[in-house]
Scaffold this active site. Structure first.
Site, PDB file in Angstrom:
ATOM      1  N   ASP A  39      -2.551  42.458  27.413  1.00  0.00           N
ATOM      2  CA  ASP A  39      -2.948  42.641  26.021  1.00  0.00           C
ATOM      3  C   ASP A  39      -3.275  44.106  25.719  1.00  0.00           C
ATOM      4  OD1 ASP A  39      -2.548  40.002  25.474  1.00  0.00           O
ATOM      5  OD2 ASP A  39      -4.669  39.437  25.480  1.00  0.00           O
ATOM      6  N   ASN A  86      -7.716  44.734  16.969  1.00  0.00           N
ATOM      7  CA  ASN A  86      -8.778  43.906  17.540  1.00  0.00           C
ATOM      8  C   ASN A  86     -10.099  44.085  16.802  1.00  0.00           C
ATOM      9  OD1 ASN A  86      -7.630  42.324  19.489  1.00  0.00           O
ATOM     10  ND2 ASN A  86      -8.436  43.467  21.234  1.00  0.00           N
ATOM     11  N   ARG A 129     -31.080  48.125  12.776  1.00  0.00           N
ATOM     12  CA  ARG A 129     -31.556  49.083  13.782  1.00  0.00           C
ATOM     13  C   ARG A 129     -31.159  48.556  15.150  1.00  0.00           C
ATOM     14  NH1 ARG A 129     -35.052  48.931   9.577  1.00  0.00           N
ATOM     15  NH2 ARG A 129     -35.944  50.908   8.852  1.00  0.00           N
ATOM     16  N   ASN A 183     -15.941  41.345  20.835  1.00  0.00           N
ATOM     17  CA  ASN A 183     -16.793  40.503  20.000  1.00  0.00           C
ATOM     18  C   ASN A 183     -17.369  39.330  20.778  1.00  0.00           C
ATOM     19  OD1 ASN A 183     -17.654  39.201  17.279  1.00  0.00           O
ATOM     20  ND2 ASN A 183     -16.290  37.670  18.179  1.00  0.00           N
TER      21      ASN A 183
END
Length: 258
Positions: free
Chosen positions: A47, A118, A144, A160
């Site tokens: 990938d 991505n 923050r 992710n």
């Protein structure tokens, strides 16, 4: 004749597969190798190699179609392993593949533009990054922490996922916002959960200072020193065109990798 080029991972297995593909395509008399203006970009590797190939043609994505064979495990960008080379070649030579498209994220930083298949990341390992998050012009929160990640459906299984973000099922037209090491206590709070949004959402990050922060665009990284605003949204003028040769269950891909 169909013009093609091959991009492969620099390992002996991928190089061997590349040589066999090139030999058969050139012998077919239907294909001509052209590294400057190909119609088909054949990707041999993983990938990461596929993402590299896409970035190599950012300026011509509407003119090329990517077709990949994985020389490791089954990938999210490919339908074939190296053991499926014969089927891979038959699909290409006989024109049996189906062309599908996947969206790109466009990032605007000042007068510069970047593109990701991505994800896009803002990360600051030097200090706590403070930034306001706005969605389609509406203020959401002040964050923050280390940073934020915006990903596509394809990218939901990449960085992710390692952040605890949700995996988005194939075919859903969404983007996702996930925190990177947010600070949460009685004084400072943010959503502290992955947020899956419609694909027409424009995400804007603003800060008094992004000094020390880095902008990650897939595998590329750029400094954000001196900048105060980063916009991220789906690029509607262009998409990544991929040739799919056979139906592989999305769940099979997930199981093979995780």
């Amino acid at each position: 004749m169909e013009k093609y080029m091959i991009i492969h991972r620099p390992d002996p297995v991928s190089a061997g597969i590349t040589a066999r593909i090139r030999l058969e395509l050139n012998a077919s008399k239907k294909f001509e190798e052209d590294e400057k203006h190909p119609h088909i970009v054949i990707v041999v590797g993983g990938d990461g190699t596929f993402i590299y190939a896409v970035h190599s043609f950012i300026g011509r994505l509407n003119e090329v179609c990517f077709y990949g064979i994985h020389t490791g495990t089954l990938g999210f960008y490919t339908d074939y392993r190296d053991s499926d080379l014969r089927e891979f070649m038959d699909t290409l030579l006989q024109g049996k593949g189906e062309e599908i498209t996947y969206p790109l994220l466009r990032v605007e930083v000042g007068d510069k533009y970047y593109y990701a298949i991505n994800e896009v990341r803002i990360e600051n390992a030097a200090r706590t990054q403070v930034m306001d998050v706005t969605l389609n012009g509406e203020y959401l929160e002040t964050f923050r922490g280390t940073g934020m990640c915006v990903c596509t459906q394809l990218g939901s299984t990449a960085y992710n996922r390692s952040l605890g973000g949700a995996v988005i099922d194939e075919g859903l037209d969404f983007i996702e916002l996930t925190e990177i090491s947010g600070i949460h206590h009685s004084k400072y709070r943010s959503l502290d959960a992955p947020f899956v949004m419609k694909s027409n959402t424009e995400v804007e990050f603003t800060s008094e200072s992004f000094n020390g922060a880095l902008l990650g665009v897939d595998s590329d990284v750029y400094p954000l020193d001196g900048e105060n605003k980063v916009k991220v949204h789906i690029w509607r003028n262009c998409a990544v065109h991929m040739l799919r040769g056979r139906k592989v269950s999305y769940y099979e891909r997930l199981k093979s990798l995780f």
